[in-house]
Each structure stands twice: as C-alpha cells, then as structure tokens.
Design a protein around this motif. Structure first.
Motif, mmCIF file in Angstrom:
data_model
loop_
_atom_site.group_PDB
_atom_site.id
_atom_site.type_symbol
_atom_site.label_atom_id
_atom_site.label_comp_id
_atom_site.label_asym_id
_atom_site.label_seq_id
_atom_site.Cartn_x
_atom_site.Cartn_y
_atom_site.Cartn_z
ATOM 1 N N ASP A 166 -1.798 0.479 9.342
ATOM 2 C CA ASP A 166 -2.209 -0.929 9.314
ATOM 3 C C ASP A 166 -1.897 -1.597 10.661
ATOM 4 N N GLN A 187 -1.190 4.101 4.258
ATOM 5 C CA GLN A 187 -1.903 2.853 4.544
ATOM 6 C C GLN A 187 -1.060 1.921 5.412
ATOM 7 N N GLY A 245 0.809 -1.202 0.000
ATOM 8 C CA GLY A 245 0.000 0.000 0.000
ATOM 9 C C GLY A 245 0.843 1.253 0.000
#
Length: 256
Positions: free
Chosen positions: A237, A233, A229
C-alpha cells in the motif's frame, strides 16, 4: 454463529481539544492473528485502553462476542474473556512461574477461596499449571524466582498468565519490547502456536515480528484507521509506505 469476536463501532476519545481516536471501527474475527500498527502517537494505546475499559470512549461502542461491553469495568471484561498484556511486564517478581500460574488458574476456577490449602494442591489446577509451563517454555524455570528469569522468559510468563485466564481475545501490547533479538523468536513461536479459539490482537513496532505473525492488519494514523488488509496488501500500500513503513519494510516478506 458469527465469527466476529471483537468489534469497535466509531470509537472516539477526546482529551480536551485533542482527538486521540477518531471514529475507529475495527473487526477481529474468531481465531484471528490481527496486528494493530502505526507510528508513535497514532492512538494505538488509547484504543487498547478503550477496548479494555481503562478509558471510557467519548463516543462509540465496544462489542465482545455480540455483547455490548462499553460500560463494563476492566475486571468484568476479563471475566468475559478480554485479556491484555502490557508493554512493561506486570509480574509478582518474588513468586516463581509455577506459583504465579497456580495463583492465576486458582483464581479463575475459584480454588483461591480455599485459603487453607497450599497453592496448587488442587490436582486439576496442578495439571493445568504443568501444561502452561510446558506451553510457554518455562518448565526448566518453574521454581526460579521470577526476578531471576531472563527477560524473554518473563515476557513468556506474562503471556502465560494471560492465557491462564482462558481469554477469547488476547491483546498483546508489544510482547517483544525490551527482549534481546536472540529471544524474540521464542516469543513469536509461542504466540503463533496458541490455539485457534484464542483470537490475538497484537500491537508491535517490530515489523519482522508483525509480518511473520499477522494474517490481518489495521493501520492507525493520527487516531484514524488508514487502511486494513492482509500483510501482503499492507506491504504494497503506497499510503502506508508514505506515512509509516517506508524503508522499515526493506527485506521483510509477509509470512516469513
């Protein structure tokens, strides 16, 4: 024309009963600034060695600009534009940066076969060497013996030698390893300024550098792709935080 420049398809590497990479599929796009991160033992170096032909995969394929290169030798991959640097720099310490770059450029253009000419006598080679010295902030050090250079400058020279080969994809294996913190920004700025026709795949443990540089990221854990990503992101995460980043992201802001 596809903008995919490098792709792996289900790469597996087994050493006896140990699976070092497990069905790794990854895509690097043209002009990418892509980081490969993960804890020690995640399989990052094994993956890079498969990309560059040092290790043949047990299963899977490597494709460069649409061409299957899985069976090609390392030097053949370099000729097609897949070039790497190493965690520990690989330099001719008795040469100057100007001499080393002249040797790399001459070899690429075939001028090295003109053995009767002094190194760099070719005007086109000399002009390219001057440009590379400036690009990699080595002009003032052009005629110093490499062994006398500050360590950060040696890392820049190694990246310059790789770029002299006109790579499509440049694999940077921990370019800031061992470099004093005061010199790291120079390496980051120089790599960030590479032209868009050079796609960069960076392996690095320095999260400040990774999140300043990368536009896309792949996280490798236990030989398997955990996730991919954007830096934003990845930073958000929960899986990545749990298995790898944890507190190392404190104070790190993607893109800064």
């Amino acid at each position: 024309m596809s903008d995919v420049v490098l792709q792996t398809h289900n790469l597996v590497k087994r050493f006896g009963g140990i699976t070092a990479t497990n069905n790794v599929s990854m895509t690097v796009h043209r002009g990418a600034r892509h980081a490969l991160i993960g804890p020690n033992g995640a399989g990052k170096t094994t993956l890079i060695n498969q990309l560059t032909g040092v290790l043949p995969p047990t299963e899977g394929r490597v494709v460069l600009a649409g061409q299957d290169i899985t069976g090609l030798a390392p030097h053949q991959r370099v000729g097609l534009g897949l070039v790497r640097t190493f965690q520990i720099n690989q330099l001719f310490t008795s040469l100057t940066p100007a001499q080393a770059l002249a040797l790399a450029v001459s070899n690429r253009v075939g001028a090295s076969r003109r053995w009767w000419q002094p190194l760099g006598a070719d005007a086109a080679v000399a002009a390219e060497v001057e440009q590379l010295l400036a690009q990699f902030r080595l002009t003032e050090h052009a005629n110093r013996i490499t062994s006398e250079l500050p360590y950060g400058k040696r890392r820049l020279l190694e990246i310059g030698l790789a770029v002299a080969l006109k790579p499509r994809v440049l694999l940077l294996d921990e370019p800031a390893a061992g470099v004093p913190s005061g010199e790291r920004h120079e390496i980051l700025a120089t790599v960030a300024a590479l032209p868009d026709d050079v796609s960069v795949l960076l392996i690095e443990h320095d999260m400040d550098l990774v999140f300043s540089f990368a536009k896309s990221m792949t996280v490798l854990v236990n030989g398997t792709v955990l996730t991919e990503g954007t830096p934003e992101q990845i930073a958000a995460d929960p899986q990545v935080k749990a298995v790898y980043l944890g507190d190392s992201l404190a104070g790190v802001r993607p893109g800064h």
